[in-house]
Design an enzyme around this catalytic site. Structure first.
Site, PDB file in Angstrom:
ATOM      1  N   GLY A  53       0.842  -1.196   0.000  1.00 44.82           N
ATOM      2  CA  GLY A  53       0.000   0.000   0.000  1.00 44.82           C
ATOM      3  C   GLY A  53       0.871   1.236   0.000  1.00 44.82           C
ATOM      4  CB  CYS A  84       5.252  -4.115   0.296  1.00 43.82           C
ATOM      5  SG  CYS A  84       6.011  -2.519  -0.038  1.00 43.82           S
ATOM      6  CE1 TYR A  85       0.805   1.197   5.329  1.00 49.01           C
ATOM      7  CE2 TYR A  85      -0.646  -0.723   5.394  1.00 49.01           C
ATOM      8  CZ  TYR A  85      -0.323   0.557   5.816  1.00 49.01           C
ATOM      9  OH  TYR A  85      -1.115   1.195   6.729  1.00 49.01           O
ATOM     10  CG  HIS A 171       6.027  -5.626  -4.232  1.00 49.41           C
ATOM     11  ND1 HIS A 171       4.730  -5.482  -3.802  1.00 49.41           N
ATOM     12  CD2 HIS A 171       6.651  -4.471  -3.950  1.00 49.41           C
ATOM     13  CE1 HIS A 171       4.583  -4.276  -3.283  1.00 49.41           C
ATOM     14  NE2 HIS A 171       5.735  -3.644  -3.357  1.00 49.41           N
ATOM     15  CD  GLU A 173       3.071  -8.302  -5.155  1.00 54.05           C
ATOM     16  OE1 GLU A 173       3.858  -9.015  -4.511  1.00 54.05           O
ATOM     17  OE2 GLU A 173       2.720  -7.172  -4.773  1.00 54.05           O
ATOM     18  N   GLY A 226     -16.705  -7.565 -28.121  1.00 49.43           N
ATOM     19  CA  GLY A 226     -15.509  -7.837 -27.316  1.00 49.43           C
ATOM     20  C   GLY A 226     -15.619  -9.188 -26.607  1.00 49.43           C
ATOM     21  CG  ASP A 228     -14.570  -8.837 -20.845  1.00 50.83           C
ATOM     22  OD1 ASP A 228     -13.806  -9.793 -21.066  1.00 50.83           O
ATOM     23  OD2 ASP A 228     -14.202  -7.759 -20.359  1.00 50.83           O
ATOM     24  CB  SER A 229     -20.257  -8.140 -24.112  1.00 52.07           C
ATOM     25  OG  SER A 229     -19.838  -8.007 -25.443  1.00 52.07           O
ATOM     26  CE  LYS A 372     -10.329  -8.935 -21.966  1.00 53.83           C
ATOM     27  NZ  LYS A 372     -11.439  -7.968 -22.060  1.00 53.83           N
TER      28      LYS A 372
END
Ligand code: XMP
Length: 516
Positions: A53, A84-85, A171, A173, A226, A228-229, A372
């Site tokens: 953060g 981290c934070y 980090h 990630e 697209g 997603d839809s 996604k």
């Protein structure tokens, strides 16, 4: 299904943590630091990860957790990994002092494991890690062991004596940290989490859930072509068949040939009820003379919603029985983390609810829990072709945000031509699949050029090409010069109104991917 919660303290990498966990086959969900109570009543939670953060832990209004909450997790044997934070937050909660600005580090640095720990099991004792911090932990609090350091940060990793809390200043990630995935894998093993996040099983459950919920009623969806839809619509179609109605609004702000391509893709998927509305003139008329980017977006959504409402009214009169409005909203659209999102995105979910309400419909968002890459996998499992699944993202407002300043027919013609030139050239290239997006932007200023012996005064086109995992952060693509030269030459040769082409070399952050 076992679950890992990622507690968000406002890091731009929070979604990245959740995705890493899911990639390892475990379901993960993000939860804000101020609403963590739910974790204590959820039996499927086996571990929590505390994000980084942007704040300092000793600021009065900095986001925090209660020490008691940490103790309760511990009692329930829910393992904790703090990043981290949160590494500093844990130290702070257990009474260590925080040093401000003395051991700050940004970027890659060498990390050294100084104590045997299951968190670093199977890893070398030295590796590269990604750091980004101003503050640091002064001393190891009581009840903890010091397990790692870097050149500039003495206490860069700790473990509680009972082996239930692990903290890292770096980090794990981000891709720049070596063995980051290994660290998460070790943490999941320590936490005894079952790897039972199985998309195939979830698809079946979703289809069944939609079937039960929708029953015999009808569903409306505004299709965009697209990923997603389209995947959302197809999932619903699998559940309820031809009771789903797709409305596709041609805004005039799509690329050359795109409307035909989208409609033919949708027909190939066997959707029977596709309503195509040609609204080019309405959009152009409403946008005439408007320069301000926020106003342009606002007008766009107003016109869009009005047309959708009108279309729905007529449709409902004709066939009736509608009860739901479906949306292709995905997980990052709903859960905001550190990066400032566009106003439009922030209120997207909220808008959908209002829109559904004014239409007298309830909302369904079958993809709201997925990222996604998971949506693409679901689409593939459902049998949707790569032509659709691998489509690059294209923003809803389309060319509106790629023409700076007022939208005119001339500018639309220019940007569409530039799009076509770039797309034709890039599809042949090996690097195409690696790009998140590549597109031209028509700037709102002109520059001098020389063609033959004549001086010209023409538009400037910027080319934007980025590499990204999810669009939330991005780096500009280091494309080969000869490719860039080829498209620049073609653009200037074939579009007489353009005198100059520039290449955008900014990352996100600080720049966004789109220009408006
Ligand atoms: P930015 O410009 O915010 O873009 O860095 C991140 C990703 O989102 C897409 N984008 C949009 N998509 N409506 C959309 O549907 C929008 O208003 C919008 N603005 C940006 C952009 O193309 C990129 O992939």
């Amino acid at each position: 299904m076992d679950k890992v919660f990622v507690i968000n303290f406002g890091s731009q990498y929070t979604h990245l943590i959740a995705r890493r966990i899911r990639e390892l086959g475990v379901y993960s969900e993000i939860i804000n630091y101020d609403s963590v109570e739910r974790i204590l009543t959820d039996d499927s939670v086996k571990a929590v990860i505390l994000s980084g953060g942007p704040r300092s832990v000793d600021e009065i209004d900095a986001p925090k957790l209660e020490r008691d909450f940490i103790e309760q997790l511990r009692e329930r044997n829910i393992k904790i990994l703090a990043i981290c934070y949160s590494h500093q937050l844990i130290a702070y909660l257990f009474s260590s002092e925080i040093l401000k600005g003395i051991e700050r580090e940004f970027g890659a640095t060498n990390f050294e494991v100084i104590r045997d720990t299951p968190l670093f099991s199977g890893m070398p004792s030295k590796f590269r890690v990604w750091m980004s911090h101003n503050d640091s932990v002064k001393e190891v609090p009581k009840g903890f062991i010091h397990i790692g350091r870097t050149e500039n940060c003495k206490i860069a990793a700790m473990e509680s004596i009972d082996g239930r809390i692990f903290t890292l200043q770096f980090h794990p990630e981000v891709g720049h940290t070596q063995y980051g995935t290994r660290i998460f894998e070790n943490f999941l093993r320590i936490s005894r989490v079952r790897k039972d996040w199985n998309l195939e099983k979830i698809i079946d459950e979703k289809v069944e859930e939609i079937k039960q919920k929708v029953n015999e009623s009808k569903v409306l969806i505004a299709a965009s072509g697209g990923v997603d839809s389209t995947v959302a619509a197809y999932l619903i179609w699998k559940a309820i068949g031809d009771n789903i109605y797709l409305v596709f609004i041609d805004t005039g702000l799509m690329r050359d040939g795109e409307v035909d391509e989208v409609v033919s893709n949708l027909r190939d998927l066997n959707f029977r009820n596709i309503i195509v509305i040609n609204a080019k003139d309405e959009f152009l008329r409403a946008l005439r003379g408007v320069n301000d980017p926020e106003k342009k977006r606002l007008i766009f959504s107003k016109v869009y919603v009005n047309i959708l409402k009108k279309t729905f009214k007529e449709l409902n009169k004709k066939v009736g029985g509608f009860r739901y409005l479906a949306q292709g909203t995905i997980y990052p659209d709903r859960i905001e983390t550190g990066i400032a999102q566009k106003e439009a995105d922030k209120i997207k979910s909220h808008h959908n609810v209002i829109l559904a309400h004014t239409l007298g419909l309830e909302i369904i968002e079958p993809l709201k829990l997925f990222y996604k890459d998971e949506v693409r996998k679901i689409g593939k499992m459902l049998g949707i072709s790569d032509r659709i699944i691998k489509r690059k993202p294209f923003p809803g407002p389309g060319l509106l945000i790629r023409i700076l300043g007022e939208i005119t027919e001339d500018k639309l013609r220019i940007i569409k031509k530039a799009h076509r030139i770039i797309e034709e050239a890039v599809k042949e290239e090996q690097f195409y699949d690696k790009l998140w997006q590549i597109f031209p932007v028509l700037l709102d200023s002109k520059s001098v050029g020389v063609i033959g012996d004549r001086r010209t005064y023409g538009y400037i086109i910027a080319i934007r090409a980025v590499i990204s995992d999810d669009g939330m952060t991005a780096e500009f693509a280091k494309l080969p010069w000869d490719f860039l030269e080829r498209i620049a030459t073609k653009i200037v040769n074939e579009i007489k109104e353009v005198s100059r082409v520039v290449y955008d070399i900014t990352n996100k952050p600080p720049a966004t991917i789109e220009y408006e």
